[in-house]
Design a protein around this motif. Sequence first.
Motif, mmCIF file in Angstrom:
data_model
loop_
_atom_site.group_PDB
_atom_site.id
_atom_site.type_symbol
_atom_site.label_atom_id
_atom_site.label_comp_id
_atom_site.label_asym_id
_atom_site.label_seq_id
_atom_site.Cartn_x
_atom_site.Cartn_y
_atom_site.Cartn_z
ATOM 1 N N ASN A 165 0.816 -1.209 0.000
ATOM 2 C CA ASN A 165 0.000 0.000 0.000
ATOM 3 C C ASN A 165 0.852 1.261 0.000
ATOM 4 O O ASN A 165 0.458 2.276 0.559
ATOM 5 N N HIS A 166 2.014 1.213 -0.653
ATOM 6 C CA HIS A 166 2.907 2.365 -0.596
ATOM 7 C C HIS A 166 2.292 3.618 -1.226
ATOM 8 O O HIS A 166 2.661 4.719 -0.864
ATOM 9 N N ASN A 167 1.333 3.473 -2.110
ATOM 10 C CA ASN A 167 0.694 4.641 -2.707
ATOM 11 C C ASN A 167 -0.415 5.222 -1.829
ATOM 12 O O ASN A 167 -0.943 6.280 -2.127
ATOM 13 N N ASP A 168 -0.767 4.534 -0.759
ATOM 14 C CA ASP A 168 -1.835 4.990 0.120
ATOM 15 C C ASP A 168 -1.319 5.697 1.364
ATOM 16 O O ASP A 168 -2.076 5.932 2.292
ATOM 17 N N LYS A 169 -0.040 6.021 1.397
ATOM 18 C CA LYS A 169 0.551 6.643 2.578
ATOM 19 C C LYS A 169 0.233 8.130 2.594
ATOM 20 O O LYS A 169 0.394 8.832 1.606
ATOM 21 N N GLU A 170 -0.225 8.614 3.727
ATOM 22 C CA GLU A 170 -0.523 10.033 3.867
ATOM 23 C C GLU A 170 0.735 10.790 4.280
ATOM 24 O O GLU A 170 1.470 10.340 5.148
ATOM 25 N N VAL A 171 0.963 11.933 3.649
ATOM 26 C CA VAL A 171 2.084 12.784 4.022
ATOM 27 C C VAL A 171 1.516 14.099 4.532
ATOM 28 O O VAL A 171 0.964 14.893 3.772
ATOM 29 N N VAL A 172 1.626 14.301 5.843
ATOM 30 C CA VAL A 172 1.175 15.544 6.465
ATOM 31 C C VAL A 172 2.328 16.527 6.391
ATOM 32 O O VAL A 172 3.448 16.211 6.804
ATOM 33 N N CYS A 173 2.068 17.708 5.841
ATOM 34 C CA CYS A 173 3.143 18.675 5.626
ATOM 35 C C CYS A 173 2.856 19.993 6.339
ATOM 36 O O CYS A 173 1.808 20.605 6.130
ATOM 37 N N HIS A 174 3.811 20.422 7.156
ATOM 38 C CA HIS A 174 3.695 21.693 7.875
ATOM 39 C C HIS A 174 4.512 22.788 7.213
ATOM 40 O O HIS A 174 4.592 23.896 7.717
ATOM 41 N N CYS A 175 5.118 22.470 6.079
ATOM 42 C CA CYS A 175 5.972 23.418 5.363
ATOM 43 C C CYS A 175 5.106 24.241 4.412
ATOM 44 O O CYS A 175 4.901 23.875 3.257
ATOM 45 N N THR A 176 4.586 25.356 4.902
ATOM 46 C CA THR A 176 3.633 26.156 4.127
ATOM 47 C C THR A 176 4.270 26.883 2.955
ATOM 48 O O THR A 176 3.553 27.385 2.081
ATOM 49 N N SER A 177 5.603 26.950 2.891
ATOM 50 C CA SER A 177 6.257 27.610 1.763
ATOM 51 C C SER A 177 6.452 26.668 0.576
ATOM 52 O O SER A 177 6.940 27.076 -0.471
ATOM 53 N N CYS A 178 6.064 25.393 0.721
ATOM 54 C CA CYS A 178 6.237 24.419 -0.354
ATOM 55 C C CYS A 178 5.042 24.450 -1.306
ATOM 56 O O CYS A 178 3.884 24.482 -0.868
ATOM 57 N N ILE A 179 5.320 24.410 -2.586
ATOM 58 C CA ILE A 179 4.282 24.451 -3.617
ATOM 59 C C ILE A 179 3.353 23.225 -3.557
ATOM 60 O O ILE A 179 2.209 23.282 -3.982
ATOM 61 N N SER A 180 3.837 22.123 -2.982
ATOM 62 C CA SER A 180 3.050 20.886 -2.922
ATOM 63 C C SER A 180 2.176 20.781 -1.676
ATOM 64 O O SER A 180 1.442 19.813 -1.517
ATOM 65 N N ASN A 181 2.259 21.778 -0.782
ATOM 66 C CA ASN A 181 1.445 21.752 0.425
ATOM 67 C C ASN A 181 0.028 22.183 0.070
ATOM 68 O O ASN A 181 -0.223 23.308 -0.326
#
Length: 85
Positions: free
Chosen positions: A38-54
């Motif tokens: 299930n490697h594609n089902d992993k959630e990535v929580v991001c606190h880096c608000t300066s990142c374009i992918s957030n």
Amino acid sequence: MKNSIEVSGKAYCDSFDTKHDGSPIDMEFGMEEDFFANHNDKEVVCHCTSCISNSQGICSRDHLQVGTLNVTAKCESYQKKIKSK
């Protein structure tokens, strides 16, 4: 193999932890044991608000690359947002 990954405000992987035995992951063993099923089902929580992918605290990338820097792990997929005029 973590169920979820958390990235700090400075784009470091807060979920990073060193291995106790120091051995690398055996990919063949991992595939046999279905660790990566299930490697594609992993959630990535991001606190880096300066990142374009957030996207509202969740990483919107399909693929995330994490590198190492001494005893920390830096998110190498980080891309700074371009400020609109």
